[in-house]
Design an enzyme around this catalytic site. Structure first.
Site, PDB file in Angstrom:
ATOM      1  N   LYS A  41       0.869  -1.191   0.000  1.00 28.19           N
ATOM      2  CA  LYS A  41       0.000   0.000   0.000  1.00 28.19           C
ATOM      3  C   LYS A  41       0.902   1.236   0.000  1.00 28.19           C
ATOM      4  O   LYS A  41       1.020   1.932   1.015  1.00 28.19           O
ATOM      5  CB  LYS A  41      -0.885   0.015   1.242  1.00 28.19           C
ATOM      6  CG  LYS A  41      -1.896  -1.096   1.312  1.00 28.19           C
ATOM      7  CD  LYS A  41      -2.767  -0.931   2.559  1.00 28.19           C
ATOM      8  CE  LYS A  41      -3.683  -2.107   2.780  1.00 28.19           C
ATOM      9  NZ  LYS A  41      -4.334  -2.081   4.092  1.00 28.19           N
ATOM     10  N   ARG A  91     -13.171  -8.796   9.144  1.00 25.87           N
ATOM     11  CA  ARG A  91     -14.384  -8.193   8.596  1.00 25.87           C
ATOM     12  C   ARG A  91     -15.121  -9.138   7.661  1.00 25.87           C
ATOM     13  O   ARG A  91     -16.328  -9.212   7.661  1.00 25.87           O
ATOM     14  CB  ARG A  91     -14.031  -6.915   7.804  1.00 25.87           C
ATOM     15  CG  ARG A  91     -13.681  -5.758   8.671  1.00 25.87           C
ATOM     16  CD  ARG A  91     -13.011  -4.688   7.872  1.00 25.87           C
ATOM     17  NE  ARG A  91     -11.724  -5.148   7.391  1.00 25.87           N
ATOM     18  CZ  ARG A  91     -10.816  -4.367   6.837  1.00 25.87           C
ATOM     19  NH1 ARG A  91     -11.074  -3.100   6.643  1.00 25.87           N
ATOM     20  NH2 ARG A  91      -9.664  -4.864   6.449  1.00 25.87           N
TER      21      ARG A  91
HETATM   22  P1  ADP Z   1      -3.271  -3.773   7.105  1.00 21.51           P
HETATM   23  O1  ADP Z   1      -2.556  -2.982   6.066  1.00 21.51           O
HETATM   24  O2  ADP Z   1      -2.360  -4.588   7.972  1.00 21.51           O
HETATM   25  O3  ADP Z   1      -4.467  -4.542   6.612  1.00 21.51           O
HETATM   26  P2  ADP Z   1      -5.151  -1.962   8.297  1.00 21.51           P
HETATM   27  O4  ADP Z   1      -4.823  -0.647   8.930  1.00 21.51           O
HETATM   28  O5  ADP Z   1      -5.964  -1.922   7.047  1.00 21.51           O
HETATM   29  O6  ADP Z   1      -3.776  -2.666   8.095  1.00 21.51           O
HETATM   30  O7  ADP Z   1      -5.887  -2.877   9.359  1.00 21.51           O
HETATM   31  C1  ADP Z   1      -5.272  -3.325  10.535  1.00 21.51           C
HETATM   32  C2  ADP Z   1      -6.092  -4.463  11.143  1.00 21.51           C
HETATM   33  O8  ADP Z   1      -7.376  -3.979  11.520  1.00 21.51           O
HETATM   34  C3  ADP Z   1      -6.369  -5.616  10.189  1.00 21.51           C
HETATM   35  O9  ADP Z   1      -6.392  -6.807  10.941  1.00 21.51           O
HETATM   36  C4  ADP Z   1      -7.747  -5.319   9.653  1.00 21.51           C
HETATM   37  O10 ADP Z   1      -8.422  -6.467   9.204  1.00 21.51           O
HETATM   38  C5  ADP Z   1      -8.391  -4.749  10.904  1.00 21.51           C
HETATM   39  N1  ADP Z   1      -9.534  -3.886  10.632  1.00 21.51           N
HETATM   40  C6  ADP Z   1      -9.576  -2.765   9.900  1.00 21.51           C
HETATM   41  N2  ADP Z   1     -10.812  -2.232   9.867  1.00 21.51           N
HETATM   42  C7  ADP Z   1     -11.601  -3.064  10.615  1.00 21.51           C
HETATM   43  C8  ADP Z   1     -13.009  -3.101  10.963  1.00 21.51           C
HETATM   44  N3  ADP Z   1     -13.850  -2.175  10.527  1.00 21.51           N
HETATM   45  N4  ADP Z   1     -13.429  -4.115  11.731  1.00 21.51           N
HETATM   46  C9  ADP Z   1     -12.583  -5.073  12.154  1.00 21.51           C
HETATM   47  N5  ADP Z   1     -11.269  -5.107  11.868  1.00 21.51           N
HETATM   48  C10 ADP Z   1     -10.779  -4.124  11.107  1.00 21.51           C
END
Ligand code: ADP
Length: 163
Positions: A41, A91
């Protein structure tokens, strides 16, 4: 004392992330939020430093929640900070498929020292994601349901800077 690591890009941190952090902080003695650069990303909204500043502000009054940042693998960061497990949020089925692979690798490379614990956000935050928040904000729609006011303000400032 049981410490856990919650790694992610948090670009930006959403109420979905915050809901997971809240649940983890009730289950464990200390939650370390690790803001990691995800190589897949590359086009981020906030720099690592900006994300650090925002998330520190969000949790400045919480003494069992700490924030760190770095570029290494989450499993190495977890070992370095003597965490018992990595927390991930689930999710969807696609999250599940990815997390199953990741937890296995993390277990193997850490010689079974680092386990993974998956938590689920409450239903109103289940589908919130950083990428959707960025898209909605770009369309000038209200994002206050999905992010904290501190994050919303910083996103507005960022957007104004780009206009
Ligand atoms: P990554 O780049 O590691 O996916 P993110 O910042 O997108 O990092 O997410 C970090 C963690 O939080 C991951 O495990 C992701 O699945 C979880 N996460 C993000 N948004 C949600 C949500 N709305 N509900 C549950 N878990 C979430």
């Amino acid at each position: 004392m049981t410490k856990v690591l919650y790694p992610g890009s948090f670009d930006p941190m959403t109420k979905g992330h915050m809901n997971i952090i809240e649940q983890a902080s009730e289950l464990f003695d200390e939650v370390i939020i690790a803001i990691l650069q995800n190589p897949s990303k590359k086009t981020g909204l906030f720099t690592l430093e900006e994300r650090m500043e925002i998330i520190e502000k969000l949790y400045q009054k919480r003494n069992n929640i700490r924030v760190i940042s770095g570029s290494g693998a989450a499993v190495d960061v977890a070992l370095l900070h003597e965490c018992k497990a990595i927390i991930r949020g689930l999710r969807s089925l696609s999250d599940y498929d990815y997390e199953v692979q990741l937890q296995q690798i993390n277990k193997e490379v850490s010689n079974n020292q680092i386990n993974t614990i998956c938590l689920f956000a409450d239903k109103e935050y289940q589908f919130v994601s950083s990428s959707v928040v960025k898209e909605i904000n770009n369309l000038d729609k209200d994002i206050s349901r999905y992010v904290d006011p501190i994050v919303q303000e910083r996103m507005m400032v960022k957007k104004r800077g780009k206009m």
